[in-house]
Design an enzyme around this catalytic site. Structure first.
Site, PDB file in Angstrom:
ATOM      1  N   LYS A  79       0.606  -1.120   0.017  1.00 37.84           N
ATOM      2  CA  LYS A  79       0.266  -0.105  -0.339  1.00 37.84           C
ATOM      3  C   LYS A  79       1.173   1.473  -0.049  1.00 37.84           C
ATOM      4  O   LYS A  79       2.239   1.633   1.091  1.00 37.84           O
ATOM      5  CB  LYS A  79      -0.694   0.520   1.496  1.00 37.84           C
ATOM      6  CG  LYS A  79      -1.689   0.786   1.200  1.00 37.84           C
ATOM      7  CD  LYS A  79      -2.846   1.113   2.154  1.00 37.84           C
ATOM      8  CE  LYS A  79      -4.121   2.011   2.970  1.00 37.84           C
ATOM      9  NZ  LYS A  79      -4.394   1.904   3.407  1.00 37.84           N
ATOM     10  N   SER A 154      -9.591   2.184   2.789  1.00 36.75           N
ATOM     11  CA  SER A 154      -8.990   2.575   2.264  1.00 36.75           C
ATOM     12  C   SER A 154      -7.621   1.681   1.130  1.00 36.75           C
ATOM     13  O   SER A 154      -7.201   1.862   0.455  1.00 36.75           O
ATOM     14  CB  SER A 154      -8.012   3.538   2.656  1.00 36.75           C
ATOM     15  OG  SER A 154      -7.399   3.026   3.870  1.00 36.75           O
ATOM     16  N   SER A 178      -9.726  -0.694   7.256  1.00 37.60           N
ATOM     17  CA  SER A 178      -9.567  -0.319   5.724  1.00 37.60           C
ATOM     18  C   SER A 178      -8.737  -1.393   5.450  1.00 37.60           C
ATOM     19  O   SER A 178      -8.053  -1.628   3.659  1.00 37.60           O
ATOM     20  CB  SER A 178      -8.030   0.780   5.740  1.00 37.60           C
ATOM     21  OG  SER A 178      -8.538   1.844   5.546  1.00 37.60           O
TER      22      SER A 178
END
Lengths: 484, 95
Positions: A79, A154, A178
């Site tokens: 990420k 997210s 997330s």
């Protein structure tokens, strides 16, 4: 069937027998990215040259007696809020669109020690703020199961990349859901460890009292391996905890007889009927394996979203004050004074959701409102944590859905932040309590994946992995793949 | 309590954000909706409840005061938008 449908142990067996090379694995990741990612949008930056060079280096170790890392040769996507030395790290924000980190996050160092191969950096909601990945300032991510739907957020890029076969596994970060919510929406396994189990050093901070890094994988056993590689105390993160790290893989015994499961009624009321049906069916599977479940109440659940948005936004408004255009990031072109430099750089660099949270947090912390909002939310956090503490006195795990619905259509909630925030109603209480939880695929509703959330006691990742693994062994939801 | 556009302007100044007229209007409406939702917390009596700042029982984590290698000046300035003579350069603060 692709190479990435094999489990880690199967891949390692084939590598050891030289039936397969790391170059093959890395080649497969980039082939899938070239085939799908224009439509899926999971990656922001690729590390193709670096990954192929690393693959060649690792291939030289094949057939030798040299010790190999726990995640040897496995293509990993990271990420884009975890810093990677020399590999652009943007947090999906225009503010950091030119940022080239000068060090590795501790998790990245650990992945390198475990000899995983970094494929690239994954799309996300800007600064991890959002639940749909529509807040990326570069481009949205689309759900591999239905490209008109969101992948969740997210860590939307991290979940979509695993579902689309564009990485063997990925790392995500979870502040209010997330990792778990996008894992649920994309039909993969996502684990949020206990707060303090995995170092946050080099994770760009959103809400420091809540942020945790964890794995997203195709199956539970692989999640146990990745957690093994990244867990542990780090002197560079003062909130990382000095606890003994158990052998997570050996905890996967398949035996859950006598396990006591609590099912909060608040986690079933008001969820989509098909989601609820999948959860009840999963509970029947667990019962069949000798577990017992009872309905319980976590009475403060309905207050969690309000408390979370005040606390997380307050912490974010403080954390994001570092982005001032002086030491790194994109400085706005301007001719004014230093204050204008701050104002212009921040106003041009941040997107609407980030500004909204900074505004909310600044307001909640401002003079005259601190007690009414921030302190009140901290007290409610105590009540929410007590709900969990009391439940875990009598039960081993808490189980419910990961999200109240399956993935929704892109664009359907962007104008209504409050509705968007309520998608996280089942993951946020867990984050506030700081305990671990994972999402494992447990069925489909109209073709879209449903996730089962298994919540454990602090630092008892072994139990939730064991339960998820036993469940997974008796179902085949996790073996389904989207047709892209 | 509801917030006005003047409150939004004040908060934006504290947060070092410059808002367009459109953003000011939008945030006024949205922050009011979010804060109105947050009023829900007042249903709970928290008179005798301790606040949780952090889930871990940690305070003042100390380390040995030892000298370690630090970043080079080249590394520190690698991402600097502007620099001069080993310093970050910004517009003049004083006229």
């Amino acid at each position: 069937m692709t190479l990435f449908d094999l489990r880690l142990q199967e891949l390692h067996n084939q590598l050891n027998k030289k039936e397969l090379s790391v170059t093959d694995l890395v080649g497969e990741a980039f082939a899938k990215i070239k085939e799908h990612d224009e439509r899926v949008g999971a990656y922001l930056t690729l590390n193709e040259e670096g990954a192929r060079a690393e693959a060649a280096r690792l291939d030289n170790k094949l057939g030798s007696d040299e010790a190999k890392g726990l995640l040897f040769g496995l293509p990993v996507g990271i990420k884009d809020n975890m810093v990677t030395e020399g590999l652009r790290t943007t947090c999906a924000s225009q503010f950091l669109s030119n940022y080239n980190p000068i060090y590795d996050a501790t998790v990245v160092t650990k992945l390198k020690q475990a000899e995983a191969v970094t494929i690239g950096k994954l799309n996300m909601d800007e600064f991890a703020m959002g639940g749909s990945n529509e807040n990326s300032s570069f481009h949205p991510v689309r759900n591999p199961w239905d490209l008109s739907r969101v992948p969740g957020g997210s860590s939307g890029g991290s979940a979509a990349a695993v579902a689309a076969g564009e990485a063997y596994f990925t790392l995500g970060s979870d502040t209010g859901g997330s990792i778990r919510q996008p894992a649920s929406y994309c039909g993969v396994v996502g684990l949020k460890p206990t707060y303090g189990l995995v170092s946050r050093y080099g994770l760009v901070a959103f809400a420091s009292s809540l942020d945790q890094i964890g794995p997203i994988t195709k199956n539970v056993e692989d999640a146990a391996y990745v957690l093994q590689a990244i867990a542990g105390h780090d002197a560079k993160d003062s909130t990382s905890t000095n606890v003994d790290i158990p052998d997570y893989v050996s905890a996967l015994s398949g035996d859950i007889s006598g396990l006591k499961i609590a099912v909060p009624k608040e986690y079933l009321d008001g969820v989509d009927p098909q989601v609820k049906a999948s959860i009840l069916e999963a509970l029947r599977v667990l019962e069949g394996l000798g577990a017992e479940w009872e309905e319980v109440s976590l009475p403060h659940t309905e207050y969690a979203v309000a408390a979370y948005y005040l606390l997380a936004s307050s912490e974010a408004s403080s954390n994001l004050s570092r982005f001032d255009g002086v030491r790194y990031g994109v400085r706005a072109e301007q001719g004014g004074n230093l204050l204008d430099l701050y104002l212009d750089s921040r106003s041009q660099g941040f997107g609407p959701e980030v500004k909204r949270r900074i505004m909310l947090g600044t307001y909640a912390l401002s003079s005259g409102y601190y007690d009414a909002y921030y302190l009140k939310a901290q007290k409610v956090r105590t009540l929410i944590k007590q709900d969990f503490d009391q439940t875990f006195e009598k039960y081993d795990v808490i189980i419910g859905p990961t999200a109240p619905t399956t993935a929704f259509q892109l664009g359907s909630q962007v104008d209504d932040p409050l509705t968007m925030y309520l998608n996280d109603i089942l993951t946020i209480p867990v984050s506030l309590a700081g305990v671990p939880a994972l999402s494992v695929p447990c069925g489909f509703a109209e073709g879209m994946p449903v996730g089962l959330q298994i919540i454990g006691k602090a630092f008892d990742e072994s139990t939730i992995l064991r339960v998820a693994h036993a469940y997974e062994a008796h179902t085949d939801h996790h073996k389904q793949r989207p047709s892209l | 309590m509801s917030i006005q556009t003047t409150d939004v302007e004040h908060v934006a100044r504290l947060a070092r954000l410059k808002l367009s007229d459109e953003e000011r209007e939008m945030f006024t409406g949205q922050l009011n909706a979010i804060l109105q939702y947050a009023e829900k917390l007042n249903e709970l009596d928290t008179e005798n409840v301790e606040p949780t700042t952090h889930v871990l029982p940690l305070s003042n984590v100390m380390r040995e005061d030892q000298v370690h290698e630090s970043l080079t000046q080249e590394q520190v300035f690698r991402n600097a938008p502007d620099e001069e003579d080993g310093q970050f350069k910004v517009p003049a603060i004083l006229e």
